[in-house]
Design a protein around this motif. Structure first.
Motif, PDB file in Angstrom:
ATOM      1  N   LYS A  63      -1.191 -10.032  -0.884  1.00 49.60           N
ATOM      2  CA  LYS A  63       0.206  -9.557  -0.875  1.00 49.60           C
ATOM      3  C   LYS A  63       0.605  -9.057  -2.254  1.00 49.60           C
ATOM      4  CE  LYS A  63       2.136 -12.250   2.919  1.00 49.60           C
ATOM      5  NZ  LYS A  63       2.995 -13.384   3.296  1.00 49.60           N
ATOM      6  N   PRO A  64       1.410  -8.013  -2.395  1.00 49.09           N
ATOM      7  CA  PRO A  64       1.990  -7.181  -1.340  1.00 49.09           C
ATOM      8  C   PRO A  64       1.105  -5.989  -0.992  1.00 49.09           C
ATOM      9  CG  PRO A  64       2.919  -6.555  -3.432  1.00 49.09           C
ATOM     10  CD  PRO A  64       1.894  -7.611  -3.716  1.00 49.09           C
ATOM     11  N   PHE A  65      -0.155  -6.102  -1.326  1.00 47.16           N
ATOM     12  CA  PHE A  65      -1.089  -5.001  -1.060  1.00 47.16           C
ATOM     13  C   PHE A  65      -1.279  -4.797   0.448  1.00 47.16           C
ATOM     14  CE2 PHE A  65      -5.553  -3.869  -0.309  1.00 47.16           C
ATOM     15  CZ  PHE A  65      -5.567  -2.630  -0.911  1.00 47.16           C
ATOM     16  N   ALA A  66      -1.212  -3.554   0.894  1.00 45.79           N
ATOM     17  CA  ALA A  66      -1.399  -3.231   2.314  1.00 45.79           C
ATOM     18  C   ALA A  66      -2.736  -2.520   2.480  1.00 45.79           C
ATOM     19  CB  ALA A  66      -0.264  -2.351   2.815  1.00 45.79           C
ATOM     20  N   PRO A  67      -3.745  -3.216   2.997  1.00 40.74           N
ATOM     21  CA  PRO A  67      -5.081  -2.619   3.096  1.00 40.74           C
ATOM     22  C   PRO A  67      -5.113  -1.382   4.001  1.00 40.74           C
ATOM     23  CG  PRO A  67      -5.152  -4.975   3.511  1.00 40.74           C
ATOM     24  CD  PRO A  67      -3.725  -4.580   3.513  1.00 40.74           C
TER      25      PRO A  67
END
Ligand SMILES: [Zn+2]
Length: 289
Positions: A88-92
């Motif tokens: 988070k807050p990375f959106a794969p």
């Protein structure tokens, strides 16, 4: 003559989760418009299987050429939500099982081709060859690809017996040190310099080494002696043979004269009747190396 009753299915060359909805075939390039229909994705950071769409984005990616025409994939693909605290807050972004890297502007198969070609030729040569195939890539990009793949490789472990030798990045200018696992015969590390400093740092991380084969230069011997005093050091056969041949050549050069007097007997003259006349001739060169 047989008549072809089928044509190649373009969709079969792409992942099933990428649906082609139109193709623009121009004079020098083919643009394939596609969008994702995936319902799940594996997070490339934590490996979790994800099911919730976070959003989507548009990306333009270059693929392998078709009959000399550049191929551009015009894609609409999904980002997913990962619940892992480390992500988070990375959106794969979806990668379609290795078809696409999450941030690359080329498909993985095009990167594979570029890397193989660069290893077999050189970065600049491979870029020129690919340009002739209508693949738009620069020599600098090829270098970046190779470095990225090299750094992504897991650190190699080695056995307890290693071989150490120096090599030239550029002869008389820059040298390095290569370490080879003597059991698998595969290189496990390439270090800068040949003065033993980088070797010491490497040995500190690999104290399980019990035997080292090396040349007879003192830099490596001192480095091993300092970090691994109980390690067996072996002067390898190649360097012993090389040193022996150098010594033999040196002695021959010193002891054997550059010219020799060769006895010559004139025609019709009894070889036993008188002392032979002498003629000076050059000795054949003896190459012992
Ligand atoms: Zn994750």
């Amino acid at each position: 003559m047989a008549i072809l009753d089928s044509t190649l299915d373009l969709q079969s060359f792409y992942p099933s989760d990428l649906k082609i909805f139109s193709v623009d075939d121009t004079e020098d390039k083919i643009i394939i418009h596609m969008h994702s229909v995936s319902t799940s994705c594996t997070c490339h950071r934590c490996g979790a299987l994800l099911y919730r769409h976070h959003g989507s984005h548009h990306r333009t990616v270059q693929d392998l050429p078709i009959l000399g025409k550049q191929v551009i994939l015009d894609m609409q693909i999904y980002d997913y939500e990962c619940d892992s605290e480390t992500c988070k807050p990375f959106a794969p972004t979806e990668t379609f099982d290795g078809f696409l890297n999450y941030n690359s502007r080329m498909t993985n198969r095009l990167e594979d081709f570029a890397c193989v070609l660069a290893i077999e030729t050189s970065c600049e040569s491979s870029a020129r060859i690919m340009k002739s195939m209508n693949i738009k890539i620069s020599g600098d990009t090829v270098i970046r690809l190779l470095l990225k793949r090299y750094s992504a490789q897991p650190a190699k472990t080695c056995g307890s017996v290693i071989g150490i030798d120096d090599f030239a990045f550029k002869k008389r200018h820059t040298y390095g040190t290569i370490i080879v696992d003597e059991e698998t015969h595969e290189p496990v590390a390439v270090l800068d310099g040949r003065d033993g400093v980088t070797l010491k740092n490497w040995l500190k991380q690999n104290k399980h080494v019990t035997a080292v084969t090396r040349d007879r230069a003192s830099a490596y011997a001192k480095a091993v002696e300092e970090i691994l005093p109980d390690c067996m050091q072996i002067a390898d056969r190649f360097h012993l043979h090389q040193n022996l041949m150098t010594a033999v050549n040196k002695i021959l050069g010193r002891e054997v004269p550059a010219t020799n007097d060769i006895p010559v007997t004139p025609p019709g003259k009894d070889t036993n009747s008188s002392a032979p006349e002498k003629k000076t001739g050059k000795k054949n060169r003896i190459d012992c190396g």
